[in-house]
Motif scaffolding. Sequence first.
Motif, PDB file in Angstrom:
ATOM      1  N   UNK A   1       0.828  -1.203   0.000  1.00 25.75           N
ATOM      2  CA  UNK A   1       0.000   0.000   0.000  1.00 25.75           C
ATOM      3  C   UNK A   1       0.865   1.257   0.000  1.00 25.75           C
ATOM      4  N   UNK A   2       1.959   1.228   0.785  1.00 22.38           N
ATOM      5  CA  UNK A   2       2.876   2.365   0.772  1.00 22.38           C
ATOM      6  C   UNK A   2       3.486   2.563  -0.610  1.00 22.38           C
ATOM      7  N   UNK A   3       3.859   1.440  -1.242  1.00 18.46           N
ATOM      8  CA  UNK A   3       4.451   1.529  -2.572  1.00 18.46           C
ATOM      9  C   UNK A   3       3.456   2.076  -3.586  1.00 18.46           C
ATOM     10  N   UNK A   4       2.188   1.595  -3.510  1.00 19.25           N
ATOM     11  CA  UNK A   4       1.187   2.089  -4.465  1.00 19.25           C
ATOM     12  C   UNK A   4       0.902   3.570  -4.249  1.00 19.25           C
ATOM     13  N   UNK A   5       0.888   3.999  -2.989  1.00 20.93           N
ATOM     14  CA  UNK A   5       0.659   5.422  -2.744  1.00 20.93           C
ATOM     15  C   UNK A   5       1.807   6.270  -3.294  1.00 20.93           C
ATOM     16  N   UNK A   6       3.026   5.762  -3.177  1.00 21.96           N
ATOM     17  CA  UNK A   6       4.167   6.480  -3.729  1.00 21.96           C
ATOM     18  C   UNK A   6       4.070   6.542  -5.255  1.00 21.96           C
ATOM     19  N   UNK A   7       3.680   5.422  -5.873  1.00 21.35           N
ATOM     20  CA  UNK A   7       3.529   5.404  -7.330  1.00 21.35           C
ATOM     21  C   UNK A   7       2.447   6.373  -7.776  1.00 21.35           C
ATOM     22  N   UNK A   8       1.319   6.374  -7.034  1.00 23.54           N
ATOM     23  CA  UNK A   8       0.223   7.278  -7.392  1.00 23.54           C
ATOM     24  C   UNK A   8       0.632   8.730  -7.216  1.00 23.54           C
ATOM     25  N   UNK A   9       1.400   8.986  -6.149  1.00 25.30           N
ATOM     26  CA  UNK A   9       1.843  10.363  -5.928  1.00 25.30           C
ATOM     27  C   UNK A   9       2.773  10.830  -7.044  1.00 25.30           C
ATOM     28  N   UNK A  10       3.583   9.923  -7.570  1.00 20.81           N
ATOM     29  CA  UNK A  10       4.519  10.310  -8.624  1.00 20.81           C
ATOM     30  C   UNK A  10       3.806  10.696  -9.911  1.00 20.81           C
ATOM     31  N   UNK A  11       2.600  10.143 -10.141  1.00 23.53           N
ATOM     32  CA  UNK A  11       1.875  10.444 -11.378  1.00 23.53           C
ATOM     33  C   UNK A  11       1.477  11.913 -11.446  1.00 23.53           C
ATOM     34  N   UNK A  12       1.061  12.498 -10.313  1.00 30.17           N
ATOM     35  CA  UNK A  12       0.571  13.886 -10.307  1.00 30.17           C
ATOM     36  C   UNK A  12       1.486  14.806  -9.514  1.00 30.17           C
ATOM     37  N   UNK A  13       2.667  14.333  -9.145  1.00 31.46           N
ATOM     38  CA  UNK A  13       3.560  15.145  -8.310  1.00 31.46           C
ATOM     39  C   UNK A  13       3.997  16.403  -9.067  1.00 31.46           C
ATOM     40  N   UNK A  14       3.884  17.546  -8.373  1.00 35.74           N
ATOM     41  CA  UNK A  14       4.227  18.869  -8.927  1.00 35.74           C
ATOM     42  C   UNK A  14       3.377  19.245 -10.138  1.00 35.74           C
TER      43      UNK A  14
END
Length: 691
Positions: A319-332
């Motif tokens: 779950x932590x990994x998926x949240x990091x991946x999801x955050x990278x999609x829209x980061x900045x």
Amino acid sequence: KNGFEQFCINFVNEKLQQIFIELTLKAEQDEYVSEGIKWTPIDFFNNKVVCELIESKKPPGIISVMDDVCATMHAQTDGADQKLLEKLMGATLPGANHFSQFNAGFTVQHYAGKVTYDADGFCERNRDVLFTDLIETMQSSNVPFIVNLFPENTKANTRGKPTTFGSKIRTQANTLVDTLMKCQPSYVRCIKPNETKKPHDWDENRMKHQVEYLGLKENIRVRRAGFAYRRPFKKFVQRFAILTPETWPKWHGAEIDGCKHILNSVHMETDQWQIGNSKLFIKNPESLFLLEESRDRKFDAFARVIQKAFRAHKGRKDALLRREEASAVVFNKKQRRHNTMNRNFVGDYIGMEEKPTLRTFLAKRERVEFAARCMKYDRRFKPSDRYLIMTAKQILLIGAEKIKKGPEKGKVVEVVKRQLPIDGLGKISLSTKQDDFMIFHVDGEYDTLMECLFKTEFLTVYSKKYEALTGQKPQLYFNDNLTMAIKKEGWGGGGTRAVTFQRGDCDLAMLKPGGKGCVISIGDGLPSNTRPSNKPLARPQSRGGGGGGHMSRSRQSSARTKQSVDKSIAVGRRPSTQGKPTMHKTGARSQARNSIPEDDAAQVFQQARSGASRTSGKAPPPRPAHGAPKPRGKVLPKAKAIYAWDPQDASELRLVEGDIVEIVEEQETGWWKGKLRGQTGLFPYNYVEKM
């Protein structure tokens, strides 16, 4: 006619039968006696006396007598066999009651029955005529195989009587017996059904004879009366200690008491086991199976606990990994919603397993990667419900539609409104605000404006599938001034629509259509460079309860006040009431509820389950896409109208805010049947609130 060779073969068989008796019949009964077990001895024929009759040295047996005769033969062989018979007649043989003699031979009572031997040629065949010089000649051969055929040691001291074939057979048989007695052999008894070597030919008398003289009946009687399982106390406690908390992981009392405690814990009947001097005996295999099955269940339960803990640990890491991946999609690139950064991803938010009608639109065994209930907006920015389903290769938009012709005219069915191949989706446009709107751009076709509560999760899954199919990164465009191409209808239509996003006063999206465009206002969210927490979500304390399906009264009144001041039209949002949820209560629904511990996030998720978007306003929700079916009756609780409803068909009820409606039937189409002011009719379920 049985000669010397058959005599040697039968002697070896007699020795093997002796091992069988010693290990299976005699040894087992002797063990019961030595352990002090209550036991009734079973009589059986012990062929030891036959073996002594043949091989004994003092008093001499048949082989010893034959060796003496051969020692005096020298080169004279005539009359040797007759001399052998005379010596056998005058000798005091052990087990003489199993031996009888006649003029030309003798009879031995073997375990398998009486066998008569012709003495002609016995002494000549018993002599070892292979002299030492011949053996040495063969051992000097250059062929290894020939050398191995003559393993005798010719250099050893050969003084004394010359060796005979009978003495060699006796020595080799005793060596074989000593080797087998050190092992724990298992037996397969072969019974010869006939002498013709043909199938389906059964000689019953021959079969009975073999069963009788093989000792099978005695063996079965001993096994039936005996104990199937026996173990020393220590080994028994070590194996089955896991069955009770007192014996696991270590028993601190006497080992015999530990055995009794374990047996009593599984409620084994006392006649099924006995305690010996050093071993525990269990009678029937079924009783042993009871212990083994209980032991397997214990290990299985412990394994499940370990497996559950590991899966939970791995699930939290994933779950932590998926949240990091999801955050990278829209980061900045895009602002983030409050209280939704650290939620877990579920994937299936509509319970596909409980919706067979939706599964019919997919291929056999096609896996659903993402499924949620969303809003689709048309050219006039009017919303309509859609199921957004994504598989490994395609995206489906499924909605409701009335059948216009045929015998089922008027029936509402679910149909595929649009099918988009993942690798054919040219671009997805989003704003930089915290809203949930997405525009699907398809090259050479019209675009689709969607609002999905779980947009970040959708984009994450879409990015993985697109890259797997094309080997390239997907095109995600972020801007507050977006344009979408609309579908041509009839002679007119086509063109484009502008979608503009601007800063608003609240976290709920406010839509204001006008001309050939729409302005969406929404407040500021978390900064676009916000990352999720590295800590896993706390596990829920209970499975029930939580945020529930209601929006708080303060939030409802706040949203209505802001909308009345803004005078904009909020569309596409169903009131968050106690309407029927779209997800099954045991599927993704419970998982998603457990994944968002915050009250606001749980409330947002409850809205998504009921098909709601994050838009809000005083304006009543749109008319359900399903047609009004014919009424059916069943009395259910009352509900209070929270919005006014003007009927558009004779079968519908008129609702005024505050009316109390008696619910007759709740239907899955989105229309409920009720009674009000003496009239019975249909009304949209999202306009009322159960009392």
